[in-house]
Motif scaffolding. Structure first.
Motif, mmCIF file in Angstrom:
data_model
loop_
_atom_site.group_PDB
_atom_site.id
_atom_site.type_symbol
_atom_site.label_atom_id
_atom_site.label_comp_id
_atom_site.label_asym_id
_atom_site.label_seq_id
_atom_site.Cartn_x
_atom_site.Cartn_y
_atom_site.Cartn_z
ATOM 1 N N LEU A 31 0.832 -1.208 0.000
ATOM 2 C CA LEU A 31 0.000 0.000 0.000
ATOM 3 C C LEU A 31 0.862 1.252 0.000
ATOM 4 O O LEU A 31 0.545 2.242 -0.684
ATOM 5 C CB LEU A 31 -0.923 -0.018 1.215
ATOM 6 N N THR A 32 1.956 1.217 0.752
ATOM 7 C CA THR A 32 2.851 2.377 0.760
ATOM 8 C C THR A 32 3.464 2.605 -0.619
ATOM 9 O O THR A 32 3.551 3.745 -1.092
ATOM 10 C CB THR A 32 3.976 2.170 1.795
ATOM 11 N N ALA A 33 3.882 1.534 -1.271
ATOM 12 C CA ALA A 33 4.464 1.671 -2.609
ATOM 13 C C ALA A 33 3.444 2.229 -3.594
ATOM 14 O O ALA A 33 3.755 3.117 -4.403
ATOM 15 C CB ALA A 33 4.986 0.316 -3.084
ATOM 16 N N VAL A 34 2.214 1.696 -3.531
ATOM 17 C CA VAL A 34 1.156 2.200 -4.420
ATOM 18 C C VAL A 34 0.872 3.669 -4.128
ATOM 19 O O VAL A 34 0.700 4.485 -5.052
ATOM 20 C CB VAL A 34 -0.115 1.346 -4.266
ATOM 21 N N ALA A 35 0.816 4.021 -2.831
ATOM 22 C CA ALA A 35 0.542 5.412 -2.464
ATOM 23 C C ALA A 35 1.642 6.338 -2.956
ATOM 24 O O ALA A 35 1.370 7.450 -3.439
ATOM 25 C CB ALA A 35 0.393 5.521 -0.942
ATOM 26 N N ILE A 36 2.899 5.891 -2.866
ATOM 27 C CA ILE A 36 4.015 6.719 -3.318
ATOM 28 C C ILE A 36 3.940 6.943 -4.821
ATOM 29 O O ILE A 36 4.068 8.078 -5.311
ATOM 30 C CB ILE A 36 5.347 6.057 -2.926
ATOM 31 N N VAL A 37 3.728 5.861 -5.565
ATOM 32 C CA VAL A 37 3.664 5.979 -7.032
ATOM 33 C C VAL A 37 2.476 6.839 -7.449
ATOM 34 O O VAL A 37 2.600 7.728 -8.307
ATOM 35 C CB VAL A 37 3.587 4.580 -7.670
ATOM 36 N N HIS A 38 1.309 6.571 -6.835
ATOM 37 C CA HIS A 38 0.118 7.339 -7.183
ATOM 38 C C HIS A 38 0.288 8.818 -6.858
ATOM 39 O O HIS A 38 -0.044 9.691 -7.679
ATOM 40 C CB HIS A 38 -1.087 6.776 -6.432
ATOM 41 N N ALA A 39 0.803 9.109 -5.664
ATOM 42 C CA ALA A 39 0.964 10.510 -5.261
ATOM 43 C C ALA A 39 1.979 11.220 -6.142
ATOM 44 O O ALA A 39 1.782 12.387 -6.524
ATOM 45 C CB ALA A 39 1.393 10.577 -3.799
ATOM 46 N N ALA A 40 3.083 10.529 -6.492
ATOM 47 C CA ALA A 40 4.093 11.158 -7.349
ATOM 48 C C ALA A 40 3.545 11.433 -8.741
ATOM 49 O O ALA A 40 3.769 12.511 -9.319
ATOM 50 C CB ALA A 40 5.333 10.266 -7.414
ATOM 51 N N GLU A 41 2.826 10.460 -9.301
ATOM 52 C CA GLU A 41 2.239 10.659 -10.630
ATOM 53 C C GLU A 41 1.200 11.777 -10.612
ATOM 54 O O GLU A 41 1.135 12.595 -11.541
ATOM 55 C CB GLU A 41 1.625 9.359 -11.127
ATOM 56 N N GLN A 42 0.381 11.800 -9.569
ATOM 57 C CA GLN A 42 -0.630 12.841 -9.477
ATOM 58 C C GLN A 42 0.008 14.217 -9.351
ATOM 59 O O GLN A 42 -0.437 15.188 -9.982
ATOM 60 C CB GLN A 42 -1.546 12.575 -8.284
ATOM 61 N N LEU A 188 8.611 1.715 7.749
ATOM 62 C CA LEU A 188 8.978 3.094 7.420
ATOM 63 C C LEU A 188 9.920 3.184 6.226
ATOM 64 O O LEU A 188 10.006 4.242 5.586
ATOM 65 C CB LEU A 188 9.635 3.734 8.650
ATOM 66 N N LEU A 189 10.603 2.105 5.906
ATOM 67 C CA LEU A 189 11.647 2.148 4.883
ATOM 68 C C LEU A 189 11.179 2.665 3.525
ATOM 69 O O LEU A 189 11.853 3.521 2.929
ATOM 70 C CB LEU A 189 12.273 0.754 4.742
ATOM 71 N N PRO A 190 10.042 2.170 2.963
ATOM 72 C CA PRO A 190 9.630 2.709 1.654
ATOM 73 C C PRO A 190 9.393 4.216 1.670
ATOM 74 O O PRO A 190 9.738 4.911 0.707
ATOM 75 C CB PRO A 190 8.331 1.939 1.359
ATOM 76 N N ALA A 191 8.821 4.712 2.760
ATOM 77 C CA ALA A 191 8.591 6.158 2.850
ATOM 78 C C ALA A 191 9.905 6.918 2.916
ATOM 79 O O ALA A 191 10.049 7.991 2.304
ATOM 80 C CB ALA A 191 7.733 6.465 4.071
ATOM 81 N N LEU A 192 10.886 6.361 3.637
ATOM 82 C CA LEU A 192 12.187 7.014 3.698
ATOM 83 C C LEU A 192 12.869 7.025 2.326
ATOM 84 O O LEU A 192 13.493 8.020 1.946
ATOM 85 C CB LEU A 192 13.077 6.301 4.714
ATOM 86 N N LEU A 193 12.724 5.932 1.596
ATOM 87 C CA LEU A 193 13.287 5.889 0.245
ATOM 88 C C LEU A 193 12.605 6.908 -0.660
ATOM 89 O O LEU A 193 13.257 7.568 -1.480
ATOM 90 C CB LEU A 193 13.146 4.482 -0.334
ATOM 91 N N ALA A 194 11.270 7.043 -0.503
ATOM 92 C CA ALA A 194 10.534 8.031 -1.297
ATOM 93 C C ALA A 194 10.987 9.448 -0.962
ATOM 94 O O ALA A 194 11.158 10.287 -1.853
ATOM 95 C CB ALA A 194 9.037 7.876 -1.055
ATOM 96 N N LEU A 195 11.186 9.725 0.313
ATOM 97 C CA LEU A 195 11.661 11.050 0.708
ATOM 98 C C LEU A 195 13.060 11.310 0.161
ATOM 99 O O LEU A 195 13.372 12.424 -0.285
ATOM 100 C CB LEU A 195 11.657 11.164 2.230
ATOM 101 N N GLY A 196 13.913 10.277 0.195
ATOM 102 C CA GLY A 196 15.246 10.438 -0.371
ATOM 103 C C GLY A 196 15.204 10.725 -1.863
ATOM 104 O O GLY A 196 15.963 11.571 -2.366
ATOM 105 N N TRP A 197 14.288 10.036 -2.558
ATOM 106 C CA TRP A 197 14.141 10.299 -3.993
ATOM 107 C C TRP A 197 13.633 11.719 -4.237
ATOM 108 O O TRP A 197 14.105 12.410 -5.157
ATOM 109 C CB TRP A 197 13.176 9.285 -4.589
ATOM 110 N N MET A 198 12.687 12.183 -3.425
ATOM 111 C CA MET A 198 12.169 13.540 -3.585
ATOM 112 C C MET A 198 13.267 14.568 -3.331
ATOM 113 O O MET A 198 13.345 15.600 -4.018
ATOM 114 C CB MET A 198 11.006 13.782 -2.627
#
Length: 475
Positions: A31-42, A188-198
Motif C-alpha cells: 500500500l505504501t508503494a502504491v501510495a508513493i507511485v500514485h501521489a508522485a504521478e498525481q 517506514l523504509l519505503p517512505a524514507l526511500l521516497a523522501l530520499g528520492w524527492m
C-alpha cells in the motif's frame, strides 16, 4: 550472544511464523508503494497541467488587442498555485483549498476548484498518500504484531522461566522493543526511500525532508513503546489487543475529528455571504469613485487641484480618471487585506485550539509537523493568497497608471482615442510564487516535535515502571 539479542532473534522468529504480522507487513509495504507511485504521478500531472494553464492565460493576457487600460483591469487574469515538491508525501490542506485565483480590479477573490469539491465523498476518508498510510495504518500493524510480545510470554509461563534463568526484566523488554522496532523500521523504509528520492529529484530542502523522516520515525517509535508497554502491563494478550485498538480508534480516528469539530463550533468562521455583505457595507462607506459628488473623492479632487495649482481636472498633468482609479483601488485593497487577515487570524485561532488537544492525541502534533515540513499547511496556503493579492494589486495599479499617464482626460472620454497599444500588457501578468524559507517551516514544526518527544518520554517512563513490576507479577 547477549540475552537482549537472543530475545530479539526469538521474537523475530515468532513474528515470521505469525501470519498476521507477515501479511500485515506485506500489505502495508504494498500500500505504501502504491501510495508513493500514485501521489508522485498525481503531483507531476497536476504540476504539468497548472504550468500549461498558466502559460495559456499569460499568453492570452499579453496578446490582448489594443484597448482601454481599465478594460484590462476588468478583463482580469488567472494565477495557479504551484505544488510544493513534498506535497506528494503529504498533501495536507491542498485537497480542501483551491488552486486557481482570478485577479481583477475592485475585488479580492478566493481560490477555487479544490479537489475535495470536484471528487467523490471517498476523498473525505483520506487520500492514499504515504503520510496517510504511516499516520493511520502503520500503527495498526504494530498493534496486531506486538500486542502479545510480553503478554504471550506471561500466559505461556516462559516469562517466569526467563527470569529464573537470570535474565533481567529490562533485558526482556529491550529485546521485545528491538524486535518490534525492526518491524516499524521495515514499515517506514519505503517512505524514507521516497523522501530520499524527492530530495534528490526535486528542489525540496534537505532539512525539511529530514524533518519529515524524523517526525514519522518518532511517531512509529511512540507506537512501539505504547504497544510493548500495554503488553507488559496487562496479563492477557487479548486484553492488550483490545486496549491498543481502543487507543488507536480514539487517538487516531476519533479525537482528531472531534478536535476539528470543537474548534469550528467554538470559533465559527463567517460564511462567504456574510463576509461579502460586510465588505460591501464598508465599501459603500469608503466612497464611490464613480460618483463625482462623493464626499471622499470630492476632497481627493480638491487636494489634487491644490497640489498642482490648477482649477480644473482637465489641467492636471495626468489623466484624472486614472488617478481616481488608483486611489479607489488603494482604498478597496486595504479593506480586502484587512478582512483577509481577520479571516486567517480566526482560522489560526481554530488551529491553536486543535493544538491544545495534541497532548491527548499525538497524531495532531504529527499532522501539524508533517504539513509544515511538506509546505501544505494553512500558512503555505495563506502565503499563496497574499502573494496573489500583492500581484493583483500591482497588476491593477500598473494598468490604472497607464490610464493616468498614457491617456488624456479628453481622449479617455472619446470612443476613438481611449485605447493604448497592446505592447503595454507585456510582462505585467507574470506571477512568481516564492515559497516560505525552511526556517519558517521548522519554527512551525518545533512545537509539534516537542509534543511527540514528550509523549515518548512519558511512555518510556511508564514502560520503565512496568518493567520493574514484571518480576513481581511473574512471581
Amino acid at each position: 550472544m547477549s540475552p537482549v539479542w537472543r530475545i530479539t532473534r526469538e521474537e523475530w522468529r515468532w513474528l515470521q511464523r505469525d501470519r498476521v504480522a507477515v501479511l500485515g507487513l506485506a500489505l502495508l509495504l504494498l500500500l505504501t508503494a502504491v501510495a508513493i507511485v500514485h501521489a508522485a504521478e498525481q503531483r507531476d500531472a497536476l504540476t504539468a497541467e497548472r504550468a500549461r494553464r498558466q502559460s495559456q492565460v499569460d499568453h492570452a493576457f499579453e496578446n490582448a488587442p489594443d484597448r482601454h487600460p481599465h478594460r484590462m483591469v476588468h478583463y482580469g487574469h488567472f494565477v495557479f498555485r504551484p505544488l510544493n515538491p513534498l506535497a506528494a508525501f503529504d498533501p495536507g490542506v491542498d485537497a480542501q483549498t483551491g488552486h486557481t485565483l482570478f485577479l481583477e480590479g475592485h475585488r479580492q477573490n478566493s481560490a477555487n476548484f479544490s479537489e475535495m469539491r470536484q471528487s467523490s465523498l471517498l476523498l473525505r476518508f483520506g487520500q492514499p498518500t504515504p503520510a496517510f498510510v504511516l499516520q493511520v495504518l502503520a500503527p495498526l500493524l504494530l498493534v496486531f504484531a506486538g500486542h502479545a510480545t510480553l503478554a504471550r510470554e506471561r500466559e505461556a509461563g516462559t516469562l517466569r522461566q526467563l527470569l529464573a534463568q537470570g535474565v533481567r526484566p529490562h533485558q526482556i523488554v529491550a529485546g521485545k522493543l528491538l524486535a518490534l522496532g525492526g518491524l516499524a523500521a521495515m514499515a517506514l523504509l519505503p517512505a524514507l526511500l521516497a523522501l530520499g528520492w524527492m530530495a534528490a529529484a526535486t528542489p525540496a530542502p534537505a532539512v525539511l525532508v529530514a524533518t519529515l523522516a524524523t517526525g514519522y520515525a518518532l511517531w512509529l517509535a511512540l507506537w512501539v513503546l505504547a504497544t510493548v508497554c500495554v503488553s507488559a502491563w496487562l496479563r492477557q494478550a487479548r486484553s492488550a489487543l483490545v486496549a491498543l485498538l481502543a487507543v488507536w480508534a480514539v487517538g487516531v480516528v476519533l479525537l482528531p475529528r472531534l478536535a476539528a469539530e470543537l474548534a469550528t463550533a467554538q470559533l465559527p468562521l463567517p460564511t462567504r455571504m456574510e463576509t461579502d455583505i460586510a465588505i460591501a457595507r464598508e465599501l459603500a462607506a469608503l466612497g464611490d469613485s464613480h460618483n463625482a459628488d462623493d464626499p471622499y473623492f470630492a476632497a481627493f479632487r480638491a487636494r489634487l487641484l491644490a497640489q498642482h495649482g490648477v482649477a480644473r481636472v482637465q489641467d492636471l498633468p495626468q489623466n484624472y480618471k486614472g488617478l481616481v482609479a488608483m486611489e479607489g483601488e488603494r482604498l478597496t485593497s486595504e479593506l480586502f487585506v484587512r478582512h483577509a487577515d481577520a479571516g486567517f487570524a480566526l482560522q489560526q485561532a481554530q488551529l491553536d485550539h486543535v493544538d491544545r488537544l495534541a497532548p491527548l492525541s499525538p497524531v495532531l502534533a504529527l499532522r501539524r509537523l508533517s504539513m509544515a515540513a511538506a509546505g501544505t499547511d494553512l500558512a503555505a496556503y495563506r502565503s499563496f493568497l497574499e502573494q496573489g493579492e500583492r500581484h493583483r494589486y500591482a497588476l491593477v495599479q500598473s494598468l490604472n497608471r497607464l490610464q493616468a499617464e498614457k491617456l488624456t482626460l479628453a481622449g479617455d472620454r472619446s470612443s476613438r482615442d481611449n485605447r493604448i497599444g497592446a505592447e503595454h500588457w507585456h510582462d505585467l501578468a507574470v506571477f512568481h510564487f516564492t515559497p516560505a524559507p525552511p526556517a519558517q517551516a521548522l519554527r512551525a514544526a518545533t512545537p509539534a516535535a516537542t509534543v511527540l518527544l514528550l509523549w515518548l518520554a512519558g511512555l518510556g517512563a511508564v514502560l520503565a515502571w512496568a518493567t520493574r513490576r514484571i518480576g513481581r507479577v511473574a512471581a
